[in-house]
Design a protein around this motif. Sequence first.
Motif, PDB file in Angstrom:
ATOM      1  N   LEU A 128       0.880  -0.932  -0.221  1.00  0.00           N
ATOM      2  CA  LEU A 128      -0.234   0.124  -0.491  1.00  0.00           C
ATOM      3  C   LEU A 128       0.667   1.512   0.101  1.00  0.00           C
ATOM      4  CD1 LEU A 128      -2.850   1.048   0.255  1.00  0.00           C
ATOM      5  CD2 LEU A 128      -2.604   1.242   2.980  1.00  0.00           C
ATOM      6  N   ASN A 129       1.755   1.136   0.762  1.00  0.00           N
ATOM      7  CA  ASN A 129       2.794   2.195   1.359  1.00  0.00           C
ATOM      8  C   ASN A 129       3.733   3.096   0.395  1.00  0.00           C
ATOM      9  OD1 ASN A 129       1.524   3.022   3.258  1.00  0.00           O
ATOM     10  ND2 ASN A 129       2.220   2.190   4.510  1.00  0.00           N
ATOM     11  N   THR A 130       3.858   1.647  -0.732  1.00  0.00           N
ATOM     12  CA  THR A 130       5.231   1.906  -1.754  1.00  0.00           C
ATOM     13  C   THR A 130       4.716   1.328  -3.216  1.00  0.00           C
ATOM     14  OG1 THR A 130       5.563  -0.652  -1.634  1.00  0.00           O
ATOM     15  CG2 THR A 130       6.995   0.623  -0.235  1.00  0.00           C
ATOM     16  N   SER A 131       3.947   1.595  -3.751  1.00  0.00           N
ATOM     17  CA  SER A 131       3.339   0.953  -4.995  1.00  0.00           C
ATOM     18  C   SER A 131       2.646   2.397  -5.152  1.00  0.00           C
ATOM     19  CB  SER A 131       1.891  -0.095  -5.314  1.00  0.00           C
ATOM     20  OG  SER A 131       2.152  -0.861  -4.539  1.00  0.00           O
ATOM     21  N   LYS A 132       3.002   2.589  -6.897  1.00  0.00           N
ATOM     22  CA  LYS A 132       1.839   4.111  -7.336  1.00  0.00           C
ATOM     23  C   LYS A 132       0.775   3.693  -8.368  1.00  0.00           C
ATOM     24  CE  LYS A 132       3.036   8.382  -7.791  1.00  0.00           C
ATOM     25  NZ  LYS A 132       1.548   8.468  -6.882  1.00  0.00           N
ATOM     26  N   PHE A 133      -0.095   4.198  -7.192  1.00  0.00           N
ATOM     27  CA  PHE A 133      -0.934   3.655  -8.344  1.00  0.00           C
ATOM     28  C   PHE A 133      -2.130   5.091  -9.398  1.00  0.00           C
ATOM     29  CE2 PHE A 133      -1.490   2.404  -4.025  1.00  0.00           C
ATOM     30  CZ  PHE A 133      -1.438   0.505  -4.522  1.00  0.00           C
ATOM     31  N   PRO A 134      -2.858   4.706 -10.063  1.00  0.00           N
ATOM     32  CA  PRO A 134      -3.020   5.835 -10.705  1.00  0.00           C
ATOM     33  C   PRO A 134      -4.239   6.480  -9.963  1.00  0.00           C
ATOM     34  CG  PRO A 134      -4.132   3.343 -11.354  1.00  0.00           C
ATOM     35  CD  PRO A 134      -3.304   3.100 -10.408  1.00  0.00           C
ATOM     36  N   GLU A 135      -4.543   7.615 -10.342  1.00  0.00           N
ATOM     37  CA  GLU A 135      -4.769   9.037  -9.542  1.00  0.00           C
ATOM     38  C   GLU A 135      -7.143   8.487  -9.580  1.00  0.00           C
ATOM     39  OE1 GLU A 135      -3.821  11.690  -7.821  1.00  0.00           O
ATOM     40  OE2 GLU A 135      -1.612  10.394  -8.769  1.00  0.00           O
TER      41      GLU A 135
ATOM     42  N   ALA B 266      -8.025  -5.385  -5.881  1.00  0.00           N
ATOM     43  CA  ALA B 266      -8.124  -3.873  -6.697  1.00  0.00           C
ATOM     44  C   ALA B 266      -7.080  -3.956  -7.097  1.00  0.00           C
ATOM     45  CB  ALA B 266      -8.610  -3.388  -5.969  1.00  0.00           C
ATOM     46  N   MET B 267      -5.617  -4.537  -6.889  1.00  0.00           N
ATOM     47  CA  MET B 267      -4.230  -3.813  -6.975  1.00  0.00           C
ATOM     48  C   MET B 267      -3.657  -4.862  -7.944  1.00  0.00           C
ATOM     49  SD  MET B 267      -2.496  -3.158  -3.429  1.00  0.00           S
ATOM     50  CE  MET B 267      -2.916  -2.391  -2.200  1.00  0.00           C
ATOM     51  N   ASP B 268      -4.754  -6.019  -7.852  1.00  0.00           N
ATOM     52  CA  ASP B 268      -3.409  -7.367  -8.719  1.00  0.00           C
ATOM     53  C   ASP B 268      -4.303  -7.171 -10.216  1.00  0.00           C
ATOM     54  OD1 ASP B 268      -1.875  -8.698  -7.277  1.00  0.00           O
ATOM     55  OD2 ASP B 268      -4.015  -9.974  -6.836  1.00  0.00           O
ATOM     56  N   GLN B 269      -5.611  -6.423 -10.187  1.00  0.00           N
ATOM     57  CA  GLN B 269      -6.384  -6.056 -11.309  1.00  0.00           C
ATOM     58  C   GLN B 269      -6.155  -5.435 -12.220  1.00  0.00           C
ATOM     59  OE1 GLN B 269     -10.524  -7.072 -10.374  1.00  0.00           O
ATOM     60  NE2 GLN B 269     -10.062  -8.590 -10.457  1.00  0.00           N
ATOM     61  N   GLY B 270      -5.440  -3.994 -11.079  1.00  0.00           N
ATOM     62  CA  GLY B 270      -4.839  -2.343 -11.368  1.00  0.00           C
ATOM     63  C   GLY B 270      -6.086  -1.367 -11.437  1.00  0.00           C
ATOM     64  N   LYS B 271      -7.165  -1.923 -10.570  1.00  0.00           N
ATOM     65  CA  LYS B 271      -8.909  -0.647 -10.240  1.00  0.00           C
ATOM     66  C   LYS B 271      -7.775  -0.353  -8.791  1.00  0.00           C
ATOM     67  CE  LYS B 271     -12.293  -4.373 -12.274  1.00  0.00           C
ATOM     68  NZ  LYS B 271     -13.015  -5.081 -11.824  1.00  0.00           N
ATOM     69  N   PHE B 272      -6.951  -0.409  -8.064  1.00  0.00           N
ATOM     70  CA  PHE B 272      -7.716   0.391  -7.172  1.00  0.00           C
ATOM     71  C   PHE B 272      -6.266   1.982  -8.025  1.00  0.00           C
ATOM     72  CE2 PHE B 272      -5.113   1.767  -3.092  1.00  0.00           C
ATOM     73  CZ  PHE B 272      -5.517   0.779  -1.687  1.00  0.00           C
ATOM     74  N   ARG B 273      -7.115   2.536  -6.722  1.00  0.00           N
ATOM     75  CA  ARG B 273      -6.300   3.751  -7.176  1.00  0.00           C
ATOM     76  C   ARG B 273      -5.761   4.546  -6.233  1.00  0.00           C
ATOM     77  NH1 ARG B 273      -6.898   2.093 -11.368  1.00  0.00           N
ATOM     78  NH2 ARG B 273      -8.565   2.756 -12.444  1.00  0.00           N
ATOM     79  N   GLN B 274      -4.832   5.875  -6.454  1.00  0.00           N
ATOM     80  CA  GLN B 274      -4.593   6.513  -5.436  1.00  0.00           C
ATOM     81  C   GLN B 274      -4.732   7.116  -3.675  1.00  0.00           C
ATOM     82  OE1 GLN B 274      -1.077   6.275  -5.893  1.00  0.00           O
ATOM     83  NE2 GLN B 274      -0.763   7.060  -3.935  1.00  0.00           N
ATOM     84  N   GLY B 275      -6.322   7.439  -4.625  1.00  0.00           N
ATOM     85  CA  GLY B 275      -7.157   7.936  -3.684  1.00  0.00           C
ATOM     86  C   GLY B 275      -7.083   7.182  -2.570  1.00  0.00           C
ATOM     87  N   ASP B 276      -7.658   5.930  -2.428  1.00  0.00           N
ATOM     88  CA  ASP B 276      -7.460   5.037  -1.890  1.00  0.00           C
ATOM     89  C   ASP B 276      -6.930   4.824  -0.103  1.00  0.00           C
ATOM     90  OD1 ASP B 276     -10.296   4.093  -3.366  1.00  0.00           O
ATOM     91  OD2 ASP B 276      -9.068   3.570  -4.730  1.00  0.00           O
ATOM     92  N   VAL B 277      -5.641   5.332  -0.857  1.00  0.00           N
ATOM     93  CA  VAL B 277      -4.338   4.971   0.057  1.00  0.00           C
ATOM     94  C   VAL B 277      -4.691   5.298   1.084  1.00  0.00           C
ATOM     95  CG1 VAL B 277      -1.835   5.434   0.386  1.00  0.00           C
ATOM     96  CG2 VAL B 277      -2.846   4.517  -1.685  1.00  0.00           C
ATOM     97  N   VAL B 278      -5.537   6.534   1.403  1.00  0.00           N
ATOM     98  CA  VAL B 278      -5.435   7.091   2.746  1.00  0.00           C
ATOM     99  C   VAL B 278      -6.313   6.616   3.362  1.00  0.00           C
ATOM    100  CG1 VAL B 278      -5.908   9.224   3.952  1.00  0.00           C
ATOM    101  CG2 VAL B 278      -4.477   9.468   2.398  1.00  0.00           C
TER     102      VAL B 278
END
Length: 478
Positions: A329-336, A379-391
């Motif tokens: 969660l803390n080291t990956s970069k996700f789409p906006e 969601a991360m595996d499928q590329g659906k996780f977004r940066q705004g979900d991190v917090v």
Amino acid sequence: MGDIVFHNTLGGQNQPFVPLHPGQVRMYTCGPTVYDFAHIGNFRTFVFQDILRRFLRSRGFEVIQVANFTDVDDRIIAKAAEAKLKIRDYTDKYIEAFLADQRVLGIEKPEYTVRATDHIEDMVRLIERLTAKGFTYVSDGSIYFRISQFHDYGKLTNVDTSGIRAGARVDVDRYDKADARDFALWKAPKPGEFFWETRIGPGRPGWHIECSAMSMKYLGDTLDIHSGGVDLAFPHHENEIAQSEAATGKQFVRYWLHAEHLLVDSQKMSKSLGNFYTLRDLLEKGNKPSTLRFLLASVPYRRQLNFTEESLQQAASSVERLRNFAVRLNTSKFPEGKSAITESAERAREGFERGLEDDLNTAQALAAVFDLIREANVAMDQGKFRQGDVVPVGKVLESFDAIFAVLQDHDDEKLRSVGVETRGTALSNEKIEELIAARQAARKARDFAKADRIRVELADQGIILEDSKDGIVRWKRK
Ligand code: AMP
Ligand code: ZN
């Protein structure tokens, strides 16, 4: 957030928790009898008490917790005499070990940690108050509490006092409900035994008066919470109620919380069965502090905890899953942007709190967190996780760790603090296999520098690799 409900042994019901003084919780937790090292069963109860205080603090309460060391009782006097040591010298070693074990298990320090032998004067004063009110009598130099004088005797554990003969006494500190009798507040010294010279005569305190005197000294006549393992409800806590309420005329404790026992392979833990473990025994076998804390915390306190090899492995892999997820969660970069995970995180946070509110149902609270992790990983595996979900997801982990305290990896440091050799215990088998696979992948990609770095990293942790001709890598611990 909803109301907090606790199961109160007094009355045997679930009750909404409302402290006497708004915003503040005064609680007393019976500490160890320091005649030996504490065992993992004891720590089941101490970890539960830590979860309780952390949860109350997370809800904004100021917690004033008093925990004691019972550093004088029948067993301690006998053992110290055997070792030809003064009581204080005999118990110092076990107190120090206990404090170190507590740190290893991430148990927060109570506001007051007090020793019974520092409070003899408080106990004498309490016994004098009871005598002035006619609740005591002397026999052979010992002072007893007359239970027939205290009409509420037995209200905590439903003791039937109707058949008890007047004047029947019990001299030991621990006995069965069927043996309920007048109990000793102050014990006359046996020949050659250590004693205190006091206004009420020479002798030493009974076990029960210690906790009444120390809890009321620091917390006042009425406490919000008092807790311990189930074995303490009778006679210890029943007698504490009798002494305290007889002296003050006020309610002593509003909520009594008792933890069920830890069993080993479904059997009672005992030295004779050879299934008796101290914390150090388990650490030396290669278990991590975080594994033990997680296992002890994950079973709700009113359920018996069956301690098995399998449950240890499960706890270890749960902690690993949590830590790996936090790193991802803390080291990956996700789409906006944001995804549906943000709402799932909100639901998980509610589920976590709802579990804890429900008489500290840690299993239910954990289920909410693991459901979220599963969903977020997919969601991360499928590329659906977004940066705004991190917090929002990070906040769930934060709430989780304020109570469970296993996310940060301080395992090696803690092991070293109690002198346990960490070599070979730092890496789990899964982690080693993972690193070996990464090394193989690096070699395949002809990134020999990286492959070599991994080999050195493993060697630093005491893991030796043997490359065989068939391409299979075998490994062993040094
Ligand atoms: P003691 O040192 O015997 O006074 O016990 C310290 C604490 O550990 C008390 O709260 C006991 O009720 C608790 N305890 C003792 N044995 C167990 C066990 N097997 N499982 C859980 N708690 C225990
Ligand atoms: Zn106690």
